[in-house]
Design a protein around this motif. Sequence first.
Motif, PDB file in Angstrom:
ATOM      1  N   THR A  20       1.110  -3.639  11.023  1.00 45.96           N
ATOM      2  CA  THR A  20       2.521  -3.358  10.754  1.00 45.96           C
ATOM      3  C   THR A  20       2.948  -4.167   9.543  1.00 45.96           C
ATOM      4  OG1 THR A  20       3.246  -5.117  12.247  1.00 45.96           O
ATOM      5  CG2 THR A  20       3.055  -2.893  13.167  1.00 45.96           C
ATOM      6  N   MET A  21       4.029  -3.751   8.921  1.00 48.11           N
ATOM      7  CA  MET A  21       4.558  -4.506   7.796  1.00 48.11           C
ATOM      8  C   MET A  21       5.110  -5.842   8.278  1.00 48.11           C
ATOM      9  SD  MET A  21       4.222  -3.103   4.828  1.00 48.11           S
ATOM     10  CE  MET A  21       5.539  -3.816   3.846  1.00 48.11           C
ATOM     11  N   LEU A  75       6.664   3.044   0.993  1.00 45.27           N
ATOM     12  CA  LEU A  75       6.917   3.630   2.308  1.00 45.27           C
ATOM     13  C   LEU A  75       8.343   4.155   2.416  1.00 45.27           C
ATOM     14  CD1 LEU A  75       5.110   1.072   4.649  1.00 45.27           C
ATOM     15  CD2 LEU A  75       4.363   3.388   4.080  1.00 45.27           C
ATOM     16  N   ALA A  76       9.274   3.491   1.725  1.00 42.75           N
ATOM     17  CA  ALA A  76      10.668   3.947   1.757  1.00 42.75           C
ATOM     18  C   ALA A  76      10.833   5.310   1.095  1.00 42.75           C
ATOM     19  CB  ALA A  76      11.563   2.925   1.067  1.00 42.75           C
ATOM     20  N   ASP A  77       9.860   5.696   0.263  1.00 39.26           N
ATOM     21  CA  ASP A  77       9.947   6.969  -0.446  1.00 39.26           C
ATOM     22  C   ASP A  77       9.421   8.130   0.384  1.00 39.26           C
ATOM     23  OD1 ASP A  77      10.475   8.516  -2.838  1.00 39.26           O
ATOM     24  OD2 ASP A  77       8.304   8.611  -3.130  1.00 39.26           O
ATOM     25  N   ARG A  78       8.819   7.856   1.539  1.00 38.86           N
ATOM     26  CA  ARG A  78       8.235   8.922   2.340  1.00 38.86           C
ATOM     27  C   ARG A  78       9.309   9.820   2.950  1.00 38.86           C
ATOM     28  NH1 ARG A  78       3.008   6.756   5.819  1.00 38.86           N
ATOM     29  NH2 ARG A  78       1.501   6.929   4.115  1.00 38.86           N
ATOM     30  N   LEU A  79       8.890  11.044   3.221  1.00 35.13           N
ATOM     31  CA  LEU A  79       9.792  12.026   3.810  1.00 35.13           C
ATOM     32  C   LEU A  79      10.252  11.572   5.189  1.00 35.13           C
ATOM     33  CD1 LEU A  79      10.907  15.014   3.489  1.00 35.13           C
ATOM     34  CD2 LEU A  79       8.931  15.676   4.894  1.00 35.13           C
ATOM     35  N   ARG A 179      -1.694   7.064  -4.055  1.00 30.00           N
ATOM     36  CA  ARG A 179      -1.288   7.968  -5.130  1.00 30.00           C
ATOM     37  C   ARG A 179       0.214   8.230  -5.147  1.00 30.00           C
ATOM     38  NH1 ARG A 179      -6.122   8.029  -3.893  1.00 30.00           N
ATOM     39  NH2 ARG A 179      -7.804   8.669  -5.297  1.00 30.00           N
ATOM     40  N   GLY A 180       0.935   7.584  -4.272  1.00 26.50           N
ATOM     41  CA  GLY A 180       2.384   7.717  -4.275  1.00 26.50           C
ATOM     42  C   GLY A 180       2.881   9.070  -3.810  1.00 26.50           C
ATOM     43  N   ILE A 181       2.092   9.779  -3.003  1.00 24.18           N
ATOM     44  CA  ILE A 181       2.489  11.102  -2.515  1.00 24.18           C
ATOM     45  C   ILE A 181       3.309  10.924  -1.244  1.00 24.18           C
ATOM     46  CG2 ILE A 181       1.657  13.321  -1.662  1.00 24.18           C
ATOM     47  CD1 ILE A 181      -0.812  12.945  -3.422  1.00 24.18           C
ATOM     48  N   ALA A 182       4.578  11.302  -1.311  1.00 25.04           N
ATOM     49  CA  ALA A 182       5.507  11.052  -0.216  1.00 25.04           C
ATOM     50  C   ALA A 182       5.433  12.097   0.881  1.00 25.04           C
ATOM     51  CB  ALA A 182       6.936  10.984  -0.751  1.00 25.04           C
ATOM     52  N   ALA A 183       4.918  13.281   0.583  1.00 27.90           N
ATOM     53  CA  ALA A 183       4.849  14.358   1.568  1.00 27.90           C
ATOM     54  C   ALA A 183       3.911  15.429   1.040  1.00 27.90           C
ATOM     55  CB  ALA A 183       6.234  14.946   1.829  1.00 27.90           C
ATOM     56  N   SER A 184       3.478  16.295   1.930  1.00 26.99           N
ATOM     57  CA  SER A 184       2.675  17.450   1.545  1.00 26.99           C
ATOM     58  C   SER A 184       3.249  18.682   2.228  1.00 26.99           C
ATOM     59  CB  SER A 184       1.204  17.262   1.927  1.00 26.99           C
ATOM     60  OG  SER A 184       1.072  17.156   3.341  1.00 26.99           O
ATOM     61  N   ARG A 775      -4.657   0.594  14.202  1.00 24.08           N
ATOM     62  CA  ARG A 775      -3.508   1.005  13.400  1.00 24.08           C
ATOM     63  C   ARG A 775      -3.457   0.252  12.079  1.00 24.08           C
ATOM     64  NH1 ARG A 775       0.318   4.185  14.599  1.00 24.08           N
ATOM     65  NH2 ARG A 775       1.654   3.178  13.059  1.00 24.08           N
ATOM     66  N   HIS A 776      -2.817   0.905  11.089  1.00 24.37           N
ATOM     67  CA  HIS A 776      -2.487   0.272   9.818  1.00 24.37           C
ATOM     68  C   HIS A 776      -1.021   0.570   9.505  1.00 24.37           C
ATOM     69  CE1 HIS A 776      -6.928   0.430   9.379  1.00 24.37           C
ATOM     70  NE2 HIS A 776      -6.736  -0.736   8.797  1.00 24.37           N
ATOM     71  N   TYR A 777      -0.441  -0.268   8.692  1.00 25.94           N
ATOM     72  CA  TYR A 777       1.007  -0.179   8.482  1.00 25.94           C
ATOM     73  C   TYR A 777       1.433   1.134   7.845  1.00 25.94           C
ATOM     74  CZ  TYR A 777       0.318  -1.267   3.496  1.00 25.94           C
ATOM     75  OH  TYR A 777      -0.064  -1.225   2.172  1.00 25.94           O
ATOM     76  N   TRP A 778       0.536   1.786   7.124  1.00 25.01           N
ATOM     77  CA  TRP A 778       0.917   3.018   6.437  1.00 25.01           C
ATOM     78  C   TRP A 778       0.828   4.253   7.337  1.00 25.01           C
ATOM     79  CZ3 TRP A 778      -3.405   0.115   4.813  1.00 25.01           C
ATOM     80  CH2 TRP A 778      -4.641   0.599   5.234  1.00 25.01           C
ATOM     81  N   GLN A 779       0.287   4.113   8.526  1.00 24.98           N
ATOM     82  CA  GLN A 779       0.150   5.262   9.407  1.00 24.98           C
ATOM     83  C   GLN A 779       1.475   5.571  10.078  1.00 24.98           C
ATOM     84  OE1 GLN A 779      -3.083   4.040  11.907  1.00 24.98           O
ATOM     85  NE2 GLN A 779      -4.632   4.723  10.455  1.00 24.98           N
ATOM     86  N   ALA A 780       1.887   6.805   9.958  1.00 24.66           N
ATOM     87  CA  ALA A 780       3.188   7.211  10.495  1.00 24.66           C
ATOM     88  C   ALA A 780       3.179   7.144  12.013  1.00 24.66           C
ATOM     89  CB  ALA A 780       3.525   8.628  10.037  1.00 24.66           C
TER      90      ALA A 780
END
Length: 785
Positions: A20-21, A75-79, A179-184, A775-780
């Motif tokens: 977690t962060m 992470l704040a930029d994610r959908l 790669r800074g991809i916020a959503a697909s 778990r890793h902090y980037w996993q939703a």
Amino acid sequence: MQIILIAFCFGVWLLQQQATMPPASWAGVLPLLSAVLLLPRFSHVAFEAVRRFAVALLCAALGFAWAAWRADLRLADRLPDAWQGVDLAVVGVVSDLPQSNARGERFVLDVEQVVTPRAPGLRRIQLTRYWPRGVAFDPGARYPTVHAGERWQFTVRLKRPYGTHNPHGFDLEAWMLERGIAASGYVREQPLPQLLAERAATPVAWIAAARAGIRDRIMASLGDAPYAGVIATLVIGDQRSIPHDQWRAFTRTGVNHLLSISGLHVTMIAALAGWAVTFGWRRWPRAAERLPAKQAGILAALLAAGAYAVLAGFQVPAQRTLFMLGVLALAFWGRRQPRPSSALTWALFIVLLIDPWAVLSAGFWLSFGAVAAILWVTFGRVALPDKLRGWVAAQGAVTLALAPALLLLFQQVSLISPLTNAVAIPVVSWLVTPLALLGVIVPPLWHAAAWIMAWLGQGLAWASALPWAVVARPVPEWDAILLAVVGTMWLLLPRGFPLRAFGGLLWLPLVFPLRPGVAPNSFEADVIDVGQGTAILIRTENHALLYDTGPAFTDSDAGERIVVPYLRAIGVGELSGVIVSHDDNDHSGGLLSVLRDMPTGWLLHGLPASSALLETAPLPRHCHRGQHWQWDGVAFEILNPLPSAYAETNRRDNDFSCVLKVSQGKRSLLITGDAERRGELELMESGADISAMVLVVGHHGSRTSSLNEFIDMAHPEYGVFTVGYRNRYGHPHPQVVARLRDRDIRILRSDSGGLIKLTFGEAGVVASEYRASERHYWQAAYSDE
């Protein structure tokens, strides 16, 4: 200074290991640690060592804080979760090279504006645009293809980054974060997409358009030349242009690092540019009076390396080389004698300063590890070998040094790579790559480069087919990795160092790992996360059975990408048998890759007798009721379909599913494939014991399966759903989920839990989910409620 930089990089790496962060309050220790900078140098050795350790600790904390701040921003930029599956109107620039296939095209869009009111802001998204169903693609006015550098307005439907989760598998969410991809998501064709500008006036658009233009020229010039994709890769870094079979041959022969933008290529371009400018500058007296020829050559080399790195997509090996060249150039410019190890450390620092997530990529470790190995066997040696012996020593050092990393990352090492690299490195680096780059100015040179590459490629294809070309091992433990690294450093010490051969003994835990097996009279079932599909590995003490192989994708399949790597990682070197339940892509799509890469004893299946999948299958037979066998005290039984079912012309494919029951005493597992109501009724009427402690719910939880009566007769403790995240079928259906919950059946889902491990032993069944334990902090965070 090197210790300080390495400590900062360690802090960056440490952040990427967090589940977690960290809370913002932890940064309060930074001012306290900063007080160490106010301390004077101590004359006492012990006090000075403590002061230096405190400085290193401060730098590690700064690296940790830097990476945490960057991660928090990204992470704040994610959908947001509430906007998943909602139509959004966006305006943006196509910033990468689009990739087309038979189903559609995929591209990255740098979002400039979200038109939908009150919608969240997004910076970069990955989109797929599907061709109309049942209509041959026509790049006309109604469905124009997108091109790099264009500005478009699309209506899109997005979801958050989310991938499959298996031990030692590819982490899609980490890849998208870097790669800074916020959503697909995908493009909606209503309203129609609008092309707003053929060339956006931004640097990113200009670079993307330039790269795309060169790729189009290469493909148009070379036509159907088999290695046109390799030429495009060497010029602009478009690795996806290389056909799958070629890339597989390059990987098995260990030359795949050459067929991407490697540091060797960047160094060669810099060296050629520097030499050419220095040579010409010395013959231009007026220019030489203002700027020495040596410095002009250094500047030209650095600019050429930078231009090539940008043109090639600025990948990690190119970054590392460019930053190393930059450090060396600054040192030479200031008339200092730089240490290569210092240049490597500065390059490491700059790479992680720009991209803290680079430590998550295999290329980062392989790139820096290779250079470190070369420096270890060449720098600071008293007696330097001749060029040929030095070349051989460097290649041997790189092969040996990278073997532990390759086993950890890919579970295989190319044994033939020293020989293939001895030929491929000079051919690709000094012939193919220069010709490919000069072809941008003189296009006929592309044909020469492709001809040479075709000659080399034939030899590599032959070498890759050798049965001993690659050795596969299970994922090693960290202690074995560390021992092997120490052993490698010991083996590569200068001649005359005592007991050098002792370093080889430290490799033994890596070469002969001790892996815990399945206990006698018990069995394990690993429900592998393949997305929307099924692949289940069942192991007894001495045997392994694979039930279904996951789906096929446009350019690959789950067998090659997920199933086989997982089998290798856990030490399964061969399969006693494979069962393919029926003729659906999400169950049979990975079969050919599994049979190609994994020795297999036999195949049971519910496929049509004319299926092309059976052409290379060992001992293929239809599955049918009555088949049974025992392995290591564990009983296996096929409960359905009847032998006569294959003569029925009106039977649905799903009801051909091979229904398998595995049991040891009262502990049992029931897998029904995609059997629907008819299949379940046949099971209930057969008189067979269909009770099970664990039920893999039929047809991924579709409402066409899981009758109330069937669930009551099975009476499981656990119900397992093999489903993909936000799949288009809506599996599992809420009614089916409710039926299980009403009966207090514990639900396990591969979309929320990743790989599901089921251990059937004396204590009953023990279930665990990989995603929850690793778990890793980037996993939703994902809830199946």
